[in-house]
Design an enzyme around this catalytic site. Structure first.
Site, mmCIF file in Angstrom:
data_model
loop_
_atom_site.group_PDB
_atom_site.id
_atom_site.type_symbol
_atom_site.label_atom_id
_atom_site.label_comp_id
_atom_site.label_asym_id
_atom_site.label_seq_id
_atom_site.Cartn_x
_atom_site.Cartn_y
_atom_site.Cartn_z
ATOM 1 N N ASP A 102 0.868 -1.179 0.000
ATOM 2 C CA ASP A 102 0.000 0.000 0.000
ATOM 3 C C ASP A 102 0.907 1.232 0.000
ATOM 4 O OD1 ASP A 102 -1.720 -2.132 0.537
ATOM 5 O OD2 ASP A 102 -2.934 -1.005 1.982
ATOM 6 N N LYS A 167 -7.082 3.300 -2.654
ATOM 7 C CA LYS A 167 -7.379 3.254 -1.215
ATOM 8 C C LYS A 167 -7.567 4.676 -0.704
ATOM 9 C CE LYS A 167 -4.993 1.875 3.108
ATOM 10 N NZ LYS A 167 -3.812 1.155 3.643
ATOM 11 N N LYS A 201 -10.382 0.215 -1.580
ATOM 12 C CA LYS A 201 -10.155 -0.051 -0.157
ATOM 13 C C LYS A 201 -10.429 1.201 0.678
ATOM 14 C CE LYS A 201 -6.542 -1.461 3.155
ATOM 15 N NZ LYS A 201 -5.156 -1.985 3.308
#
Length: 259
Positions: A102, A167, A201
């Protein structure tokens, strides 16, 4: 099975159970691995700092759940605009054994009008991840971008540069995931026609079974009821697990984090 329980079990299987605290220790990471093997089934992944990956890998294997994926973070949490450093951190995370990375998008550069830096940074990290068969999630830090146009632009740049997921947040700023931002990001995936390749996400602030159900309902409405599987949807959360277990009829698990 009741609808509430069904929704809770679905959300649990989409969790990246997270601890990203300055005071994380080996013991806390081992406890996180144990929690990820919940009485209601496994979470999709855990998300931890890179240095804990070897310990987590060993713990997950020894407890009989090697299939739980290990995610980590790079260029975190500030989203600096040095692509070389972000790439070096991403390569190091891969070397530690991460299944998923990430990376924080250089959102301040975008706010200053520079779109190229974000594209190049994500593209470089994606190349490293692709070579290692590692999933790349790009954190746009929506709570700092604030404006819908910037949230949409950051999502588009990340997707164009090869992100496997977009995300919302690091969980380290004042405003993290919100349903309003989720809708913008999900609609961006739909508008670009990349729903087969790109997931979403929400992270930070998703704490209750009701919160989780709201995000999944958004995904179902925008991208279809079968879209939000573990390849296309994750929750970045920690305290959410106890709420989901409670809603599913299991005794709640504890968490030291409020992510």
């Amino acid at each position: 099975m009741s609808e509430v329980k069904d929704r809770a079990l679905r959300a649990l299987q989409l969790m990246d159970l997270t601890t990203l605290n300055d005071d994380d220790t080996d013991a806390k990471v081992i406890a996180l691995c144990h929690q990820a093997k919940s009485p209601a089934g496994n979470t999709a992944a855990i998300c931890i700092y890179p240095r804990f990956i070897p310990l987590a890998r060993k713990t997950l294997r020894e407890q009989g759940t090697p299939e739980i994926r290990i995610a980590t973070v790079t260029n975190f949490p500030h989203g600096n605009d040095d692509s070389e450093i972000a790439l070096a951190e991403t390569r190091a995370a891969i070397a530690y054994g991460a299944d998923e990375v990430d990376v924080v998008f250089p959102y301040r550069a975008l706010m200053a009008g520079n779109e190229a830096i974000g594209f190049e940074l994500v593209k470089a990290c994606k190349q490293a991840c692709r070579e290692a068969n590692v999933l790349l999630k790009v954190i746009i830090e929506s709570g700092e971008l604030k404006e819908a146009s910037l949230i949409r632009k950051a999502s588009e740049i990340a997707i164009d540069a090869g992100a496997d997921f977009i995300k919302t947040s690091t969980g380290k700023v004042a405003v993290n995931a919100t349903p309003e931002v989720a809708e913008i990001m999900l609609r961006t995936i739909a508008a670009k026609g990349v729903q087969k390749q790109v997931g979403f996400k929400p992270a930070g602030g998703v704490r209750s079974a009701d919160d989780a159900a709201l995000y999944l309902k958004l995904a179902d409405n925008i991208l279809g009821p079968d879209w939000a599987d573990a390849r296309h949807f994750r929750f970045g959360a920690s305290s959410l697990l106890a709420s989901l277990l409670n809603a599913a009829g299991f005794n709640g698990a504890t968490s030291d984090s409020n992510y």
